[in-house]
Design a protein around this motif. Structure first.
Motif, PDB file in Angstrom:
ATOM      1  N   THR A  21      -3.570  76.631  38.174  1.00  0.00           N
ATOM      2  CA  THR A  21      -2.443  75.777  38.551  1.00  0.00           C
ATOM      3  C   THR A  21      -1.197  76.640  38.676  1.00  0.00           C
ATOM      4  OG1 THR A  21      -2.037  75.252  36.235  1.00  0.00           O
ATOM      5  CG2 THR A  21      -3.364  73.690  37.471  1.00  0.00           C
ATOM      6  N   ALA A  22      -0.362  76.314  39.664  1.00  0.00           N
ATOM      7  CA  ALA A  22       0.871  77.055  39.894  1.00  0.00           C
ATOM      8  C   ALA A  22       1.935  76.598  38.903  1.00  0.00           C
ATOM      9  CB  ALA A  22       1.344  76.848  41.312  1.00  0.00           C
ATOM     10  N   HIS A  23       2.663  77.546  38.368  1.00  0.00           N
ATOM     11  CA  HIS A  23       3.746  77.250  37.436  1.00  0.00           C
ATOM     12  C   HIS A  23       5.067  77.427  38.179  1.00  0.00           C
ATOM     13  CE1 HIS A  23       6.365  77.807  33.885  1.00  0.00           C
ATOM     14  NE2 HIS A  23       5.494  76.996  33.318  1.00  0.00           N
ATOM     15  N   LYS A  24       6.142  76.816  37.670  1.00  0.00           N
ATOM     16  CA  LYS A  24       7.432  76.903  38.351  1.00  0.00           C
ATOM     17  C   LYS A  24       7.984  78.328  38.386  1.00  0.00           C
ATOM     18  CE  LYS A  24       9.837  75.399  34.181  1.00  0.00           C
ATOM     19  NZ  LYS A  24      10.630  74.336  33.589  1.00  0.00           N
ATOM     20  N   ASN A  25       7.462  79.231  37.533  1.00  0.00           N
ATOM     21  CA  ASN A  25       7.909  80.622  37.564  1.00  0.00           C
ATOM     22  C   ASN A  25       7.187  81.448  38.637  1.00  0.00           C
ATOM     23  OD1 ASN A  25       5.386  81.218  36.520  1.00  0.00           O
ATOM     24  ND2 ASN A  25       6.125  81.821  34.506  1.00  0.00           N
ATOM     25  N   GLY A  26       6.290  80.817  39.382  1.00  0.00           N
ATOM     26  CA  GLY A  26       5.582  81.499  40.464  1.00  0.00           C
ATOM     27  C   GLY A  26       4.217  82.037  40.071  1.00  0.00           C
ATOM     28  N   ASN A  27       3.903  82.084  38.790  1.00  0.00           N
ATOM     29  CA  ASN A  27       2.595  82.564  38.322  1.00  0.00           C
ATOM     30  C   ASN A  27       1.568  81.452  38.372  1.00  0.00           C
ATOM     31  OD1 ASN A  27       3.483  85.187  37.696  1.00  0.00           O
ATOM     32  ND2 ASN A  27       4.262  84.514  35.712  1.00  0.00           N
ATOM     33  N   HIS A  28       0.295  81.853  38.389  1.00  0.00           N
ATOM     34  CA  HIS A  28      -0.808  80.891  38.349  1.00  0.00           C
ATOM     35  C   HIS A  28      -1.526  81.048  37.011  1.00  0.00           C
ATOM     36  CE1 HIS A  28       0.036  81.031  42.623  1.00  0.00           C
ATOM     37  NE2 HIS A  28      -0.586  79.875  42.717  1.00  0.00           N
ATOM     38  N   TYR A  29      -1.835  79.922  36.371  1.00  0.00           N
ATOM     39  CA  TYR A  29      -2.462  79.929  35.061  1.00  0.00           C
ATOM     40  C   TYR A  29      -3.735  79.084  35.073  1.00  0.00           C
ATOM     41  CZ  TYR A  29       1.961  81.822  33.419  1.00  0.00           C
ATOM     42  OH  TYR A  29       3.057  82.602  33.234  1.00  0.00           O
ATOM     43  N   ALA A  30      -4.641  79.451  34.183  1.00  0.00           N
ATOM     44  CA  ALA A  30      -5.872  78.678  33.996  1.00  0.00           C
ATOM     45  C   ALA A  30      -5.963  78.287  32.530  1.00  0.00           C
ATOM     46  CB  ALA A  30      -7.086  79.503  34.389  1.00  0.00           C
ATOM     47  N   THR A  31      -6.286  77.036  32.286  1.00  0.00           N
ATOM     48  CA  THR A  31      -6.533  76.580  30.924  1.00  0.00           C
ATOM     49  C   THR A  31      -8.037  76.444  30.769  1.00  0.00           C
ATOM     50  OG1 THR A  31      -4.454  75.376  30.889  1.00  0.00           O
ATOM     51  CG2 THR A  31      -6.089  74.768  29.235  1.00  0.00           C
ATOM     52  N   ILE A  32      -8.599  77.284  29.926  1.00  0.00           N
ATOM     53  CA  ILE A  32     -10.040  77.337  29.723  1.00  0.00           C
ATOM     54  C   ILE A  32     -10.350  76.878  28.297  1.00  0.00           C
ATOM     55  CG2 ILE A  32     -12.057  78.862  29.647  1.00  0.00           C
ATOM     56  CD1 ILE A  32     -10.886  78.549  32.427  1.00  0.00           C
ATOM     57  N   VAL A  33     -11.334  76.005  28.162  1.00  0.00           N
ATOM     58  CA  VAL A  33     -11.747  75.502  26.852  1.00  0.00           C
ATOM     59  C   VAL A  33     -13.120  76.086  26.538  1.00  0.00           C
ATOM     60  CG1 VAL A  33     -12.264  73.453  25.490  1.00  0.00           C
ATOM     61  CG2 VAL A  33     -10.470  73.371  27.234  1.00  0.00           C
ATOM     62  N   VAL A  34     -13.242  76.683  25.349  1.00  0.00           N
ATOM     63  CA  VAL A  34     -14.516  77.221  24.873  1.00  0.00           C
ATOM     64  C   VAL A  34     -14.938  76.361  23.692  1.00  0.00           C
ATOM     65  CG1 VAL A  34     -15.717  79.221  23.931  1.00  0.00           C
ATOM     66  CG2 VAL A  34     -13.863  79.538  25.582  1.00  0.00           C
ATOM     67  N   GLU A  35     -16.114  75.779  23.805  1.00  0.00           N
ATOM     68  CA  GLU A  35     -16.582  74.843  22.788  1.00  0.00           C
ATOM     69  C   GLU A  35     -17.978  75.238  22.326  1.00  0.00           C
ATOM     70  OE1 GLU A  35     -17.542  70.481  23.673  1.00  0.00           O
ATOM     71  OE2 GLU A  35     -15.432  70.466  23.092  1.00  0.00           O
ATOM     72  N   LYS A  36     -18.205  75.140  21.025  1.00  0.00           N
ATOM     73  CA  LYS A  36     -19.523  75.460  20.474  1.00  0.00           C
ATOM     74  C   LYS A  36     -20.520  74.372  20.856  1.00  0.00           C
ATOM     75  CE  LYS A  36     -21.771  77.001  16.324  1.00  0.00           C
ATOM     76  NZ  LYS A  36     -21.687  78.345  15.864  1.00  0.00           N
ATOM     77  N   ARG A  37     -21.694  74.800  21.296  1.00  0.00           N
ATOM     78  CA  ARG A  37     -22.754  73.859  21.671  1.00  0.00           C
ATOM     79  C   ARG A  37     -23.416  73.299  20.417  1.00  0.00           C
ATOM     80  NH1 ARG A  37     -24.756  74.442  26.907  1.00  0.00           N
ATOM     81  NH2 ARG A  37     -26.756  73.689  26.191  1.00  0.00           N
ATOM     82  N   LYS A  38     -23.919  72.084  20.503  1.00  0.00           N
ATOM     83  CA  LYS A  38     -24.635  71.485  19.377  1.00  0.00           C
ATOM     84  C   LYS A  38     -25.962  72.191  19.133  1.00  0.00           C
ATOM     85  CE  LYS A  38     -22.515  67.008  19.962  1.00  0.00           C
ATOM     86  NZ  LYS A  38     -22.707  65.601  20.309  1.00  0.00           N
ATOM     87  N   GLU A  39     -26.583  72.645  20.217  1.00  0.00           N
ATOM     88  CA  GLU A  39     -27.832  73.403  20.097  1.00  0.00           C
ATOM     89  C   GLU A  39     -27.893  74.423  21.221  1.00  0.00           C
ATOM     90  OE1 GLU A  39     -31.047  70.515  22.156  1.00  0.00           O
ATOM     91  OE2 GLU A  39     -30.318  69.869  20.193  1.00  0.00           O
ATOM     92  N   LEU A  40     -28.704  75.441  21.029  1.00  0.00           N
ATOM     93  CA  LEU A  40     -28.836  76.497  22.026  1.00  0.00           C
ATOM     94  C   LEU A  40     -29.446  75.954  23.309  1.00  0.00           C
ATOM     95  CD1 LEU A  40     -30.300  79.356  19.806  1.00  0.00           C
ATOM     96  CD2 LEU A  40     -27.923  78.979  20.428  1.00  0.00           C
ATOM     97  N   ASP A  41     -29.027  76.534  24.448  1.00  0.00           N
ATOM     98  CA  ASP A  41     -29.679  76.156  25.693  1.00  0.00           C
ATOM     99  C   ASP A  41     -30.887  77.075  25.909  1.00  0.00           C
ATOM    100  OD1 ASP A  41     -28.680  78.580  26.626  1.00  0.00           O
ATOM    101  OD2 ASP A  41     -27.320  77.690  28.093  1.00  0.00           O
ATOM    102  N   LYS A  42     -31.526  76.975  27.060  1.00  0.00           N
ATOM    103  CA  LYS A  42     -32.755  77.754  27.283  1.00  0.00           C
ATOM    104  C   LYS A  42     -32.491  79.259  27.367  1.00  0.00           C
ATOM    105  CE  LYS A  42     -32.814  77.195  32.322  1.00  0.00           C
ATOM    106  NZ  LYS A  42     -33.585  76.710  33.446  1.00  0.00           N
ATOM    107  N   PHE A  43     -31.221  79.668  27.564  1.00  0.00           N
ATOM    108  CA  PHE A  43     -30.863  81.089  27.602  1.00  0.00           C
ATOM    109  C   PHE A  43     -30.233  81.539  26.283  1.00  0.00           C
ATOM    110  CE2 PHE A  43     -30.510  79.545  32.011  1.00  0.00           C
ATOM    111  CZ  PHE A  43     -31.539  80.295  32.560  1.00  0.00           C
ATOM    112  N   GLU A  44     -30.325  80.681  25.256  1.00  0.00           N
ATOM    113  CA  GLU A  44     -29.791  80.935  23.923  1.00  0.00           C
ATOM    114  C   GLU A  44     -28.272  81.067  23.891  1.00  0.00           C
ATOM    115  OE1 GLU A  44     -31.930  84.021  21.882  1.00  0.00           O
ATOM    116  OE2 GLU A  44     -33.849  83.069  22.239  1.00  0.00           O
ATOM    117  N   ASN A  45     -27.563  80.400  24.816  1.00  0.00           N
ATOM    118  CA  ASN A  45     -26.110  80.382  24.800  1.00  0.00           C
ATOM    119  C   ASN A  45     -25.642  79.483  23.669  1.00  0.00           C
ATOM    120  OD1 ASN A  45     -25.391  82.045  27.079  1.00  0.00           O
ATOM    121  ND2 ASN A  45     -26.356  80.460  28.325  1.00  0.00           N
ATOM    122  N   THR A  46     -24.606  79.929  22.968  1.00  0.00           N
ATOM    123  CA  THR A  46     -24.081  79.191  21.823  1.00  0.00           C
ATOM    124  C   THR A  46     -22.807  78.415  22.153  1.00  0.00           C
ATOM    125  OG1 THR A  46     -22.848  81.137  21.115  1.00  0.00           O
ATOM    126  CG2 THR A  46     -25.045  80.805  20.151  1.00  0.00           C
TER     127      THR A  46
END
Length: 89
Positions: free
Chosen positions: A14-39
């Motif tokens: 998203t563009a900010h009024k100062n001219g920079n672009h920012y991303a808000t990223i959320v990292v959340e722990k999974r309840k259980e591993l997926d098939k590639f063992e990602n946590t």
């Protein structure tokens, strides 16, 4: 430490009024591993309005947690002599 795999194209900037672009990223722990063992799962942050409307999350990646400890040191060691020494230094 968490190692994340995120495709640049999937991140919402998203563009900010100062001219920079920012991303808000959320990292959340999974309840259980997926098939590639990602946590962890990664998705773009939502605005207050989107959260109130219970909008669907835009997933953009995943990750694995690595815990460094003395027991794990040998697993990542590349020096064979280091593994065989009983010296305290």
């Amino acid at each position: 430490m968490i190692v994340l795999n995120i495709k640049k194209e999937d991140i919402k900037f998203t563009a900010h009024k100062n001219g920079n672009h920012y991303a808000t990223i959320v990292v959340e722990k999974r309840k259980e591993l997926d098939k590639f063992e990602n946590t962890h799962t990664v998705y773009n942050g939502q605005t207050a309005t989107e959260r109130a409307e219970k909008a669907k999350k835009e997933y953009c990646g995943n990750g694995k947690e690595y815990v460094w400890s003395p027991e794990n040191k040998k697993e990542f060691s590349t020096n064979k002599q280091e593994e065989e020494d009983d010296l305290p230094f």
